[in-house]
Design a protein around this motif. Sequence first.
Motif, PDB file in Angstrom:
ATOM      1  N   MET A 186       0.845  -1.193   0.000  1.00 54.31           N
ATOM      2  CA  MET A 186       0.000   0.000   0.000  1.00 54.31           C
ATOM      3  C   MET A 186       0.884   1.248   0.000  1.00 54.31           C
ATOM      4  O   MET A 186       1.966   1.248   0.557  1.00 54.31           O
ATOM      5  N   LYS A 187       0.354   2.283  -0.657  1.00 53.61           N
ATOM      6  CA  LYS A 187       1.066   3.572  -0.647  1.00 53.61           C
ATOM      7  C   LYS A 187       0.151   4.595   0.034  1.00 53.61           C
ATOM      8  O   LYS A 187      -1.059   4.610  -0.234  1.00 53.61           O
ATOM      9  N   ILE A 188       0.720   5.401   0.906  1.00 53.04           N
ATOM     10  CA  ILE A 188      -0.067   6.465   1.555  1.00 53.04           C
ATOM     11  C   ILE A 188       0.674   7.788   1.365  1.00 53.04           C
ATOM     12  O   ILE A 188       1.873   7.878   1.648  1.00 53.04           O
ATOM     13  N   ASP A 189      -0.026   8.777   0.851  1.00 52.40           N
ATOM     14  CA  ASP A 189       0.526  10.128   0.783  1.00 52.40           C
ATOM     15  C   ASP A 189      -0.224  10.998   1.773  1.00 52.40           C
ATOM     16  O   ASP A 189      -1.461  10.947   1.833  1.00 52.40           O
ATOM     17  N   VAL A 190       0.516  11.792   2.529  1.00 54.72           N
ATOM     18  CA  VAL A 190      -0.107  12.679   3.512  1.00 54.72           C
ATOM     19  C   VAL A 190       0.238  14.117   3.149  1.00 54.72           C
ATOM     20  O   VAL A 190       1.408  14.436   2.924  1.00 54.72           O
ATOM     21  N   LEU A 191      -0.776  14.966   3.072  1.00 52.80           N
ATOM     22  CA  LEU A 191      -0.552  16.384   2.801  1.00 52.80           C
ATOM     23  C   LEU A 191      -0.867  17.162   4.073  1.00 52.80           C
ATOM     24  O   LEU A 191      -1.988  17.093   4.584  1.00 52.80           O
TER      25      LEU A 191
ATOM     26  N   ASP B  42      -1.457  17.743  -8.152  1.00 50.38           N
ATOM     27  CA  ASP B  42      -1.000  17.680  -9.553  1.00 50.38           C
ATOM     28  C   ASP B  42       0.439  17.176  -9.645  1.00 50.38           C
ATOM     29  O   ASP B  42       0.755  16.235 -10.365  1.00 50.38           O
ATOM     30  N   LYS B  43       1.318  17.830  -8.874  1.00 51.79           N
ATOM     31  CA  LYS B  43       2.764  17.558  -9.002  1.00 51.79           C
ATOM     32  C   LYS B  43       3.121  16.136  -8.575  1.00 51.79           C
ATOM     33  O   LYS B  43       4.106  15.572  -9.042  1.00 51.79           O
ATOM     34  N   ASN B  44       2.334  15.571  -7.633  1.00 50.90           N
ATOM     35  CA  ASN B  44       2.667  14.229  -7.120  1.00 50.90           C
ATOM     36  C   ASN B  44       1.737  13.150  -7.674  1.00 50.90           C
ATOM     37  O   ASN B  44       1.765  12.016  -7.202  1.00 50.90           O
ATOM     38  N   ASP B  45       0.922  13.545  -8.657  1.00 53.90           N
ATOM     39  CA  ASP B  45       0.034  12.588  -9.318  1.00 53.90           C
ATOM     40  C   ASP B  45      -0.848  11.854  -8.288  1.00 53.90           C
ATOM     41  O   ASP B  45      -0.882  10.622  -8.243  1.00 53.90           O
TER      42      ASP B  45
ATOM     43  N   GLY C 274      -5.488   8.358  -6.400  1.00 54.36           N
ATOM     44  CA  GLY C 274      -5.589   7.622  -5.133  1.00 54.36           C
ATOM     45  C   GLY C 274      -6.958   7.821  -4.495  1.00 54.36           C
ATOM     46  O   GLY C 274      -7.778   8.601  -4.979  1.00 54.36           O
ATOM     47  N   ARG C 275      -7.224   7.073  -3.415  1.00 50.58           N
ATOM     48  CA  ARG C 275      -8.475   7.275  -2.649  1.00 50.58           C
ATOM     49  C   ARG C 275      -8.235   8.483  -1.759  1.00 50.58           C
ATOM     50  O   ARG C 275      -7.427   8.456  -0.835  1.00 50.58           O
ATOM     51  N   LYS C 276      -8.946   9.584  -2.047  1.00 46.27           N
ATOM     52  CA  LYS C 276      -8.642  10.869  -1.435  1.00 46.27           C
ATOM     53  C   LYS C 276      -9.507  11.100  -0.193  1.00 46.27           C
ATOM     54  O   LYS C 276     -10.731  11.113  -0.278  1.00 46.27           O
ATOM     55  N   ILE C 277      -8.833  11.284   0.935  1.00 47.66           N
ATOM     56  CA  ILE C 277      -9.538  11.423   2.211  1.00 47.66           C
ATOM     57  C   ILE C 277      -9.221  12.785   2.817  1.00 47.66           C
ATOM     58  O   ILE C 277      -8.044  13.153   2.949  1.00 47.66           O
ATOM     59  N   PHE C 278     -10.262  13.502   3.177  1.00 47.06           N
ATOM     60  CA  PHE C 278     -10.055  14.737   3.930  1.00 47.06           C
ATOM     61  C   PHE C 278     -10.412  14.463   5.382  1.00 47.06           C
ATOM     62  O   PHE C 278     -11.508  13.963   5.673  1.00 47.06           O
TER      63      PHE C 278
ATOM     64  N   GLU D  82      -7.155  -0.797   0.117  1.00 46.70           N
ATOM     65  CA  GLU D  82      -6.877   0.152  -0.984  1.00 46.70           C
ATOM     66  C   GLU D  82      -5.392   0.096  -1.348  1.00 46.70           C
ATOM     67  O   GLU D  82      -4.548  -0.132  -0.480  1.00 46.70           O
ATOM     68  N   LYS D  83      -5.098   0.359  -2.624  1.00 43.51           N
ATOM     69  CA  LYS D  83      -3.694   0.387  -3.053  1.00 43.51           C
ATOM     70  C   LYS D  83      -3.017   1.709  -2.688  1.00 43.51           C
ATOM     71  O   LYS D  83      -1.847   1.767  -2.379  1.00 43.51           O
ATOM     72  N   HIS D  84      -3.832   2.793  -2.754  1.00 48.95           N
ATOM     73  CA  HIS D  84      -3.233   4.124  -2.590  1.00 48.95           C
ATOM     74  C   HIS D  84      -4.200   5.045  -1.855  1.00 48.95           C
ATOM     75  O   HIS D  84      -5.303   5.320  -2.349  1.00 48.95           O
ATOM     76  N   LEU D  85      -3.769   5.504  -0.688  1.00 51.56           N
ATOM     77  CA  LEU D  85      -4.581   6.482   0.054  1.00 51.56           C
ATOM     78  C   LEU D  85      -3.882   7.833   0.018  1.00 51.56           C
ATOM     79  O   LEU D  85      -2.653   7.900   0.146  1.00 51.56           O
ATOM     80  N   VAL D  86      -4.672   8.871  -0.148  1.00 52.27           N
ATOM     81  CA  VAL D  86      -4.127  10.230  -0.074  1.00 52.27           C
ATOM     82  C   VAL D  86      -4.886  10.942   1.043  1.00 52.27           C
ATOM     83  O   VAL D  86      -6.118  11.054   0.994  1.00 52.27           O
ATOM     84  N   ILE D  87      -4.153  11.366   2.057  1.00 54.37           N
ATOM     85  CA  ILE D  87      -4.801  11.923   3.254  1.00 54.37           C
ATOM     86  C   ILE D  87      -4.489  13.412   3.358  1.00 54.37           C
ATOM     87  O   ILE D  87      -3.316  13.804   3.463  1.00 54.37           O
ATOM     88  N   LEU D  88      -5.525  14.214   3.323  1.00 54.65           N
ATOM     89  CA  LEU D  88      -5.355  15.657   3.428  1.00 54.65           C
ATOM     90  C   LEU D  88      -5.682  16.111   4.852  1.00 54.65           C
ATOM     91  O   LEU D  88      -6.770  15.842   5.367  1.00 54.65           O
ATOM     92  N   CYS D  89      -4.718  16.791   5.465  1.00 55.66           N
ATOM     93  CA  CYS D  89      -4.888  17.266   6.847  1.00 55.66           C
ATOM     94  C   CYS D  89      -5.182  18.759   6.828  1.00 55.66           C
ATOM     95  O   CYS D  89      -4.415  19.538   6.253  1.00 55.66           O
ATOM     96  N   GLY D  90      -6.255  19.156   7.481  1.00 49.82           N
ATOM     97  CA  GLY D  90      -6.587  20.575   7.558  1.00 49.82           C
ATOM     98  C   GLY D  90      -5.890  21.239   8.739  1.00 49.82           C
ATOM     99  O   GLY D  90      -5.250  20.591   9.570  1.00 49.82           O
ATOM    100  N   HIS D  91      -6.048  22.544   8.783  1.00 55.24           N
ATOM    101  CA  HIS D  91      -5.525  23.333   9.913  1.00 55.24           C
ATOM    102  C   HIS D  91      -6.343  24.616   9.949  1.00 55.24           C
ATOM    103  O   HIS D  91      -7.184  24.849   9.098  1.00 55.24           O
ATOM    104  N   TYR D  92      -6.069  25.481  10.901  1.00 59.41           N
ATOM    105  CA  TYR D  92      -6.812  26.741  11.077  1.00 59.41           C
ATOM    106  C   TYR D  92      -8.308  26.440  11.151  1.00 59.41           C
ATOM    107  O   TYR D  92      -8.715  25.431  11.713  1.00 59.41           O
TER     108      TYR D  92
END
Length: 237
Positions: free
Chosen positions: A1-6, A72-75, A79-83, A102-112
Amino acid sequence: MKIDVLTLFPSVVLAYLKESIIGRAVGRELVQIDVHNIRDYSSDKHKTVDDSPYGGGPGMILKPEPIFEAFDKNDLWKGRKIFLSPQGNSLNHNMAERLSTEKHLVILCGHYEGVDQRVCDKMDEEISIGDYVISNGAVASLVLIDAVVRQIPEVLGNCESVEKDSFANGLLEYPQYTRPAEFRGEKVPDILLGGNHKLIEEWRHTQSLKKTLLRRPELLEKAKLSRDDKLILNKIK
Ligand SMILES: C[S@@+](CC[C@H](N)C(=O)[O-])C[C@H]1O[C@@H](n2cnc3c(N)ncnc32)[C@H](O)[C@@H]1O
């Protein structure tokens, strides 16, 4: 599995990823986790990532441009996009199990105060770690990543087991003891010292049912209960 965290706080996420079960899973290449600093994708010279909300109100909102740019830059769009958001569906065992396939999760972390809605609208799902608000989605991402990664086959070693964990079979786990057999006058139940594995299993299962009934009776409505389980529960009641 691949996980990207923003996130705006990569160091918070990276520190935990080196530790314990998740650290070992990364080391054994059972999961690859890449952490991206949203600020790196801001194009203005001050590296601005937030702005005040249209319509007024307190706090700042994460702007859409750096986040879209990071996707965009990291393609990351495929992935399965999670906020992560307190407004999302509550994280639970079934959700963690589902996401672990899932093969690929993309996790977006909020702030403020949160994230521009045009970003949220592009996500596949919003997940909450509970009905309370924390200041930083990076902390929530660690809860999600840990819950998901421990469900990946082979991640847990021989000494640990997901099947016996609370919720895995719809029940809470039975009470656990370790040495010494007596501590400050409190004794470990005799049955656990006797070495009869069948009796120990039965005792543990009864304790699981009991604990679940006392603490989380609503779980019993969805748990797969045998006729014997129902008899045990009726006795306890
Ligand atoms: C201060 S919170 C924003 C809360 C937002 N104003 C609201 O009321 O819904 C900042 C960020 O922390 C994260 N966060 C806060 N509480 C969370 C929760 N219960 N579950 C998941 N993420 C959470 C989210 O990423 C959120 O964007």
